[in-house]
Design a protein around this motif. Structure first.
Motif, PDB file in Angstrom:
ATOM      1  N   UNK A 517      60.130  11.742  33.856  1.00 45.56           N
ATOM      2  CA  UNK A 517      61.537  12.134  33.828  1.00 45.56           C
ATOM      3  C   UNK A 517      61.550  10.733  34.938  1.00 45.56           C
ATOM      4  N   UNK A 518      60.929  10.211  35.558  1.00 48.01           N
ATOM      5  CA  UNK A 518      60.907   9.166  36.950  1.00 48.01           C
ATOM      6  C   UNK A 518      61.364   7.922  36.295  1.00 48.01           C
ATOM      7  N   UNK A 519      60.071   8.004  34.752  1.00 52.97           N
ATOM      8  CA  UNK A 519      60.437   6.510  34.032  1.00 52.97           C
ATOM      9  C   UNK A 519      61.313   6.777  33.184  1.00 52.97           C
ATOM     10  N   UNK A 520      62.039   7.606  32.986  1.00 51.38           N
ATOM     11  CA  UNK A 520      62.865   8.224  32.026  1.00 51.38           C
ATOM     12  C   UNK A 520      61.938   8.037  30.317  1.00 51.38           C
ATOM     13  N   UNK A 521      60.832   8.771  30.692  1.00 54.13           N
ATOM     14  CA  UNK A 521      59.926   9.008  29.474  1.00 54.13           C
ATOM     15  C   UNK A 521      59.629  10.899  28.969  1.00 54.13           C
ATOM     16  N   UNK A 522      59.441  10.761  27.374  1.00 51.97           N
ATOM     17  CA  UNK A 522      59.524  11.525  26.893  1.00 51.97           C
ATOM     18  C   UNK A 522      57.720  12.231  27.948  1.00 51.97           C
ATOM     19  N   UNK A 523      57.911  13.320  28.309  1.00 51.70           N
ATOM     20  CA  UNK A 523      56.154  14.303  28.303  1.00 51.70           C
ATOM     21  C   UNK A 523      55.440  14.953  27.974  1.00 51.70           C
ATOM     22  N   UNK A 524      54.528  14.370  27.095  1.00 47.16           N
ATOM     23  CA  UNK A 524      53.706  14.956  26.565  1.00 47.16           C
ATOM     24  C   UNK A 524      51.717  15.045  26.579  1.00 47.16           C
ATOM     25  N   UNK A 525      51.366  16.487  27.106  1.00 47.41           N
ATOM     26  CA  UNK A 525      49.886  16.779  27.963  1.00 47.41           C
ATOM     27  C   UNK A 525      49.083  17.212  26.304  1.00 47.41           C
ATOM     28  N   UNK A 526      48.000  16.500  26.358  1.00 50.97           N
ATOM     29  CA  UNK A 526      47.387  16.838  24.979  1.00 50.97           C
ATOM     30  C   UNK A 526      46.139  16.488  24.702  1.00 50.97           C
ATOM     31  N   UNK A 527      44.867  17.724  24.148  1.00 52.01           N
ATOM     32  CA  UNK A 527      43.444  17.212  24.522  1.00 52.01           C
ATOM     33  C   UNK A 527      42.916  16.212  24.042  1.00 52.01           C
ATOM     34  N   UNK A 528      42.258  15.260  24.724  1.00 48.02           N
ATOM     35  CA  UNK A 528      41.930  14.269  24.450  1.00 48.02           C
ATOM     36  C   UNK A 528      40.931  14.382  23.610  1.00 48.02           C
ATOM     37  N   UNK A 529      41.408  12.567  22.402  1.00 45.74           N
ATOM     38  CA  UNK A 529      41.244  12.775  21.281  1.00 45.74           C
ATOM     39  C   UNK A 529      38.893  12.804  21.045  1.00 45.74           C
ATOM     40  N   UNK A 530      38.965  12.064  22.160  1.00 44.58           N
ATOM     41  CA  UNK A 530      37.329  12.466  22.251  1.00 44.58           C
ATOM     42  C   UNK A 530      36.357  13.177  22.766  1.00 44.58           C
TER      43      UNK A 530
END
Length: 530
Positions: A517-530
């Motif tokens: 939010x401080x960066x005015x971005x949408x936050x997303x937590x997701x599993x690593x692709x590796x």
């Protein structure tokens, strides 16, 4: 006074090493054998500066990084009092200096100092009885005294200042009791120099206390240094105890929010207005200046007059006051070459992290992990961010209720070189935020005025990223690389291992979303692709 084209060459070899007899009983090497610079990679070194006004001992711990002072004491001896009339050192000053030097030699022995360096400056250099004084010191203390030439003194002062301001550009001016040393600086390179008989004690005596006459002496002698014309529009770097005292008065008069002399910087017009004002004050008025040591009341107007005259002569863009000078230059000359090449700020922060951190120091790991948040980034900005990462565990042992504000004040006032006042403010606010502190705290608000909105936001993002990093890992090294941050279009992504038991928690999610939010971005937590 003639100016040398190459002070590094004209200053001669490194100051001779002291072989203090008083220290032979400690960890001292064999008498008569000077330790090579590469040998001096641990232990303690001490530098005693025998000046025209004061005698000072500074002891440094020398580990594997640039040392920091662990002891610093001065005695006001006024060796140079009356020198301009008599040509000799003050008899009372000699007695005071010998007492101070005996104490300093004894303290150095008790502290386990392996290498003690005694250097004397203008008063001893110019006095007709300077040689006999040196002999008395050596006989009394068992320590060799090296009397610096004007060239050596100027060069060492420049080495000290460049340690904290490696790209200094313009001129350095070091005002002592007996002399004014001037050195030209070209983006960190030492150029020509001059030494003038314009110390604050000497000015007061030669003018018989007449400030108009003192100003005439200043203008006349400064006019003999033609290369000062080239300083116009660049920087003037002021060194010396009397000018540091002047800087403290300036800070108070301007209501500057940070009471730190080192790298306190003001513009030309503010500097000359304040210098002229203080140069005209009566002694009674000077004594009422709360930030001033009463012992400087007699000569402070002459120090202010010297600054005003130098400003008129050079017309710099800005004036910076440095807490690092000849003593620090002398200390650096005693170190192995690989230590002298270190970044003074980063070295100090690394040492702090090693001494006080809970885990192995891993500032670079935190720095790399959060770097996607700051691309593109200037070298100076990355350096400041690394320092913040290194100090991000500085408050762990504080009471939780006071951790943020205590860490803020500690970082704001750390006695490390290489920080401008806005940089100090940015780092301190970043650490405040890292500990969950409030930017609108009444103790923080004045410091915020040192920052632009862009810099303040950068401090905020740095602090929130540090808070998230320590929440993810508990501060333990080796875990952050498993949780990469990815900035993509309008999103900030935190990747966690597919088995996220170690990393995922409500606190992690909350702090990550606050960072996004401080960066005015949408936050997303997701599993690593590796």
């Amino acid at each position: 006074m003639p100016a040398s084209p190459d002070p590094l060459q004209d200053a001669g070899s490194t100051v001779l090493s002291a072989r203090p007899l008083a220290l032979r009983g400690g960890r001292q090497r064999k008498a008569g054998k000077r330790p090579g610079r590469e040998e001096q990679d641990q232990g303690r070194v001490g530098v005693v500066d025998i000046g025209s006004n004061t005698v000072r001992l500074v002891v440094y711990e020398v580990p594997s990084r640039l040392p920091i002072p662990i002891f610093n004491e001065k005695a006001e001896c006024r060796l140079g009092e009356g020198l301009s009339q008599s040509g000799k050192l003050s008899a009372a000053g000699v007695d005071r200096a010998l007492r101070a030097l005996r104490r300093f030699a004894s303290l150095a022995l008790a502290m386990g100092v392996e290498h003690l360096e005694l250097v004397a400056t203008a008063a001893v250099r110019d006095a007709s009885d300077g040689v006999s004084f040196v002999e008395r010191v050596e006989q009394t203390c068992g320590v060799h005294v090296h009397v610096l030439s004007g060239a050596e003194e100027a060069r060492l002062a420049a080495v000290g200042v460049l340690n904290g301001s490696p790209l200094a550009d313009g001129a350095l001016a070091d005002l002592g009791g007996g002399s004014l040393d001037l050195v030209s600086l070209d983006a960190g390179r030492i150029g020509t120099f001059a030494t003038l008989p314009l110390g604050h004690l000497r000015l007061a005596e030669e003018s018989a206390g007449d400030r108009v006459k003192a100003r005439a002496l200043l203008d006349e002698r400064l006019s003999t240094v033609p290369w000062l014309d080239a300083v116009g529009g660049r920087g003037l770097y002021c060194v010396g105890g009397s000018w540091r005292a002047l800087a403290r008065v300036f800070i108070d008069q301007m209501h500057h929010p940070l009471h730190v002399v080192d790298n306190f910087t003001i513009g030309f017009f503010d500097a000359i207005k304040l210098a002229n004002l203080l140069a005209g004050l009566s002694r009674a008025t000077v004594e009422r200046l709360g930030s001033l040591d009463a012992k400087r009341a007699d000569t402070l107007p002459f120090a202010a007059g010297a600054l005003a005259a130098l400003l008129e002569r050079t017309r710099p863009r800005e004036v910076s006051f440095s807490a690092f000078s000849m003593r620090e230059g002398q200390m650096l000359e005693l170190l192995p070459r690989h230590l002298r090449g270190q970044d003074a700020l980063i070295s100090a922060c690394e040492g702090q992290a090693e001494r006080e951190g809970r885990f192995a120091q891993h500032g670079e790991e935190i720095l790399d992990w959060m770097s996607p948040l700051f691309e593109p980034e200037k070298v100076a900005q990355r350096r400041l961010r690394l320092a913040s990462c290194l100090l991000s565990d500085i408050g762990w042992s504080e009471h939780p209720d006071y951790r943020a504000i205590h860490a803020f004040h500690r970082v704001l006032r750390i006695p490390y070189p290489g920080l401008s006042h806005p940089e100090r403010a940015e780092m301190a606010i970043a650490i405040l935020v890292r500990y969950g502190g409030k930017e609108d705290d009444p103790m923080v608000m004045p410091v915020r005025t040192l920052l632009t909105e862009v810099d303040l936001n950068r401090a905020r993002v740095t602090g929130l990223a540090l808070r998230l990093a320590h929440t993810l890992t508990g501060g333990a090294p080796g875990l952050l690389p498993q949780t990469p941050l990815i900035r993509k279009n309008a999103s900030l992504i935190l990747e966690l291992p597919r088995d996220p038991l170690v990393f995922h928690s409500e606190a992690v999610e909350r702090r990550f979303l606050r960072l996004a939010k401080a960066m005015t971005l949408k936050g997303e937590i997701r599993p690593t692709a590796r």
